[in-house]
Design a protein around this motif. Sequence first.
Motif, PDB file in Angstrom:
ATOM      1  N   SER A  41     -36.555 -47.596  60.709  1.00 53.71           N
ATOM      2  CA  SER A  41     -36.629 -46.138  60.802  1.00 53.71           C
ATOM      3  C   SER A  41     -36.646 -45.730  62.276  1.00 53.71           C
ATOM      4  O   SER A  41     -36.865 -46.560  63.170  1.00 53.71           O
ATOM      5  CB  SER A  41     -37.901 -45.633  60.114  1.00 53.71           C
ATOM      6  OG  SER A  41     -39.037 -46.028  60.871  1.00 53.71           O
ATOM      7  N   ARG A  49     -26.609 -44.508  59.715  1.00 57.19           N
ATOM      8  CA  ARG A  49     -27.867 -44.012  59.159  1.00 57.19           C
ATOM      9  C   ARG A  49     -27.637 -43.659  57.693  1.00 57.19           C
ATOM     10  O   ARG A  49     -26.640 -43.050  57.336  1.00 57.19           O
ATOM     11  CB  ARG A  49     -28.334 -42.762  59.897  1.00 57.19           C
ATOM     12  CG  ARG A  49     -28.749 -43.027  61.307  1.00 57.19           C
ATOM     13  CD  ARG A  49     -29.573 -41.876  61.786  1.00 57.19           C
ATOM     14  NE  ARG A  49     -29.183 -41.457  63.125  1.00 57.19           N
ATOM     15  CZ  ARG A  49     -29.886 -40.608  63.839  1.00 57.19           C
ATOM     16  NH1 ARG A  49     -30.962 -40.052  63.345  1.00 57.19           N
ATOM     17  NH2 ARG A  49     -29.496 -40.285  65.050  1.00 57.19           N
ATOM     18  N   ARG A 109     -29.832 -42.441  53.879  1.00 59.76           N
ATOM     19  CA  ARG A 109     -30.983 -41.635  53.464  1.00 59.76           C
ATOM     20  C   ARG A 109     -31.504 -42.193  52.145  1.00 59.76           C
ATOM     21  O   ARG A 109     -30.777 -42.323  51.172  1.00 59.76           O
ATOM     22  CB  ARG A 109     -30.592 -40.185  53.296  1.00 59.76           C
ATOM     23  CG  ARG A 109     -31.765 -39.283  52.936  1.00 59.76           C
ATOM     24  CD  ARG A 109     -31.327 -37.856  52.810  1.00 59.76           C
ATOM     25  NE  ARG A 109     -30.959 -37.300  54.091  1.00 59.76           N
ATOM     26  CZ  ARG A 109     -31.721 -36.489  54.816  1.00 59.76           C
ATOM     27  NH1 ARG A 109     -32.884 -36.115  54.354  1.00 59.76           N
ATOM     28  NH2 ARG A 109     -31.303 -36.020  55.974  1.00 59.76           N
ATOM     29  N   ARG A 148     -34.947 -42.296  56.592  1.00 60.01           N
ATOM     30  CA  ARG A 148     -33.572 -42.390  57.090  1.00 60.01           C
ATOM     31  C   ARG A 148     -33.422 -43.665  57.905  1.00 60.01           C
ATOM     32  O   ARG A 148     -33.490 -43.640  59.131  1.00 60.01           O
ATOM     33  CB  ARG A 148     -33.257 -41.172  57.956  1.00 60.01           C
ATOM     34  CG  ARG A 148     -33.203 -39.917  57.105  1.00 60.01           C
ATOM     35  CD  ARG A 148     -32.394 -38.850  57.706  1.00 60.01           C
ATOM     36  NE  ARG A 148     -31.049 -39.329  57.986  1.00 60.01           N
ATOM     37  CZ  ARG A 148     -30.171 -38.667  58.702  1.00 60.01           C
ATOM     38  NH1 ARG A 148     -30.474 -37.502  59.201  1.00 60.01           N
ATOM     39  NH2 ARG A 148     -28.978 -39.135  58.913  1.00 60.01           N
TER      40      ARG A 148
END
Length: 117
Positions: free
Chosen positions: A31, A61, A63, A68
């Motif tokens: 993260s 990245r 989600r 994320r």
Amino acid sequence: MTPDLLSSTFGALADPTRRAILARLASGEASVTELAEPFEMSLPAISKHLKVLERAGLIVRSRTAQWRPCQLAPTPLKEASDWLDHYRRFWDGSLDRLDDYLKQIQPAPKPGSAGDL
């Protein structure tokens, strides 16, 4: 690799913080907070570094709910390495030829000298 992508890759790699982030991501996703831990900078500053890496295609990245995670995207690094490899072969060949030349012009040891042991 197109010159623009190569420029983006090398531009992103020019900063030691971004290189350290990539080194951390080489061991697995993390993260933004985890990536920021070793640095004495704000989360927004780390986020700016991540945006540079993301624009260069070096990280991805995703989600997962509110998390994320960032992941290393190795393809641009491989392409940069391939581009550099061309020059590595050139310099290796040049240095090998220089070594051969120096061996040719080096005088032969004289009989009875320390080189005859």
